[in-house]
Design a protein around this motif. Structure first.
Motif, short mmCIF file in Angstrom:
data_model
loop_
_atom_site.label_atom_id
_atom_site.label_comp_id
_atom_site.label_asym_id
_atom_site.label_seq_id
_atom_site.Cartn_x
_atom_site.Cartn_y
_atom_site.Cartn_z
N TYR A 1 -0.12 -3.06 -0.77
CA TYR A 1 -0.63 -3.49 -2.08
C TYR A 1 -1.93 -2.74 -2.38
N ALA A 2 -2.23 -2.63 -3.67
CA ALA A 2 -3.49 -2.01 -4.08
C ALA A 2 -3.83 -2.46 -5.49
N THR A 3 -5.08 -2.24 -5.85
CA THR A 3 -5.52 -2.41 -7.23
C THR A 3 -6.06 -1.06 -7.69
N PHE A 4 -6.00 -0.82 -8.99
CA PHE A 4 -6.60 0.40 -9.51
C PHE A 4 -7.19 0.17 -10.88
N TYR A 5 -8.15 1.04 -11.18
CA TYR A 5 -8.93 1.01 -12.40
C TYR A 5 -9.45 2.43 -12.57
N PRO A 6 -9.57 2.96 -13.79
CA PRO A 6 -10.03 4.35 -13.91
C PRO A 6 -11.38 4.58 -13.21
N PRO A 7 -11.43 5.54 -12.29
CA PRO A 7 -12.71 5.84 -11.62
C PRO A 7 -13.74 6.37 -12.63
N SER B 1 11.59 -1.02 -5.97
CA SER B 1 10.85 -0.49 -4.82
C SER B 1 9.34 -0.58 -5.00
N TRP B 2 8.88 -0.81 -6.20
CA TRP B 2 7.46 -1.05 -6.47
C TRP B 2 7.34 -1.87 -7.75
N LEU B 3 6.18 -2.45 -7.94
CA LEU B 3 5.88 -3.22 -9.15
C LEU B 3 4.43 -2.98 -9.52
N THR C 1 -5.44 -3.13 -12.71
CA THR C 1 -4.00 -3.19 -12.52
C THR C 1 -3.69 -3.35 -11.04
N ASP C 2 -2.64 -4.09 -10.74
CA ASP C 2 -2.21 -4.34 -9.36
C ASP C 2 -0.88 -3.63 -9.11
N ILE C 3 -0.63 -3.28 -7.85
CA ILE C 3 0.64 -2.65 -7.49
C ILE C 3 1.05 -3.09 -6.09
N GLY C 4 2.35 -3.23 -5.93
CA GLY C 4 2.95 -3.42 -4.61
C GLY C 4 4.02 -2.36 -4.44
N GLY C 5 4.17 -1.84 -3.24
CA GLY C 5 5.16 -0.81 -2.99
C GLY C 5 5.17 -0.41 -1.53
N SER C 6 5.65 0.79 -1.27
CA SER C 6 5.69 1.30 0.10
C SER C 6 4.28 1.72 0.54
N THR C 7 4.10 1.79 1.83
CA THR C 7 2.82 2.25 2.37
C THR C 7 2.53 3.68 1.92
N ALA C 8 3.56 4.53 1.89
CA ALA C 8 3.37 5.92 1.46
C ALA C 8 2.92 5.99 0.00
N VAL D 1 -1.29 7.97 -12.37
CA VAL D 1 -0.54 6.85 -11.81
C VAL D 1 0.95 7.09 -11.99
N VAL D 2 1.38 7.41 -13.20
CA VAL D 2 2.81 7.63 -13.47
C VAL D 2 3.33 8.83 -12.70
N ASP D 3 2.54 9.89 -12.58
CA ASP D 3 2.97 11.06 -11.80
C ASP D 3 3.23 10.68 -10.34
N GLU D 4 2.34 9.89 -9.74
CA GLU D 4 2.53 9.46 -8.35
C GLU D 4 3.77 8.57 -8.22
N LEU D 5 3.96 7.65 -9.16
CA LEU D 5 5.13 6.78 -9.13
C LEU D 5 6.42 7.58 -9.28
N THR D 6 6.40 8.57 -10.15
CA THR D 6 7.58 9.41 -10.37
C THR D 6 7.92 10.22 -9.12
N ARG D 7 6.89 10.77 -8.46
CA ARG D 7 7.12 11.52 -7.22
C ARG D 7 7.74 10.64 -6.13
#
Length: 184
Positions: free
Chosen positions: A42-48, A135-137, A147-154, A60-66
């Motif tokens: 799990y992780a949280t994100f916000y624009p740095p 596989s992720w949310l 924003t919150d996310i759950g997914g694989s460790t990778a 974010v979308v590029d990483e999810l797509t990969r």
């Protein structure tokens, strides 16, 4: 039910499409308030600092797509009455504390182009989205600026390492509030 946009039909989701998520979150301040405890990481994100919302959300979308094999994504737009839900006359599904979401089957391109701003800022991302294989949310709750996310460790590791995303890994029982932000 289908709706039309960009010259094609899009399927509107039903309660069956979110049954895997509905009723699976907890109440409180942990990340499992937004993401059910079914993922490996799990992780949280916000624009740095110094990164635009557009660059952040694109990264974010590029990483999810990969990380995701080609498949449809479900895009969820929370109907607050004050923000763009893309399909204002579409039926909604109820999630979390009975909040109404318009859920549409689309993909990463639509996640980055359909909306014209949301409650967290000027970016286009939906309030909730996930691939067909679950596989992720990604979920941003009504009253959160992050924003919150759950997914694989990778996947969480990739989002953490990307300087445009800078996701903060958290455990399922940890507070989801990113450093430097406060609750309203």
């Amino acid at each position: 039910m289908d709706v039309t946009r960009d010259g094609r039909s899009w399927r509107i989701g039903t309660a069956d499409d979110v049954a895997w998520l509905a009723g699976q979150t907890t109440h409180g301040l942990s990340i499992t308030t937004a993401i059910p405890p079914v993922f490996r990481a799990y992780a949280t994100f916000y624009p740095p600092d110094g990164v635009s919302v557009e660059a952040h959300e694109r990264a974010v979308v590029d990483e999810l797509t990969r990380d995701t094999p080609a498949q449809p994504w479900w895009l969820g737009y929370l109907d607050t009455g004050a923000h763009d839900i893309v399909f204002p006359f579409a039926p909604t599904v109820s999630l979390y504390a009975g909040w109404p979401y318009v859920l549409v089957e689309a993909g990463p391109e639509q996640a980055l182009t359909w909306r014209t701003g949301h409650m967290r800022g000027d970016g286009p991302l939906p309030d909730l989205f996930f691939p067909a294989d679950h596989s992720w949310l990604v979920s941003a709750l009504w009253d959160d600026a992050w924003t919150d996310i759950g997914g694989s460790t990778a996947l969480i590791t990739a989002l953490h390492r990307n300087p445009l995303v800078s996701a903060r890994p958290v455990g399922p029982d940890e507070d989801a509030l990113p450093p430097g932000l406060t609750r309203e």
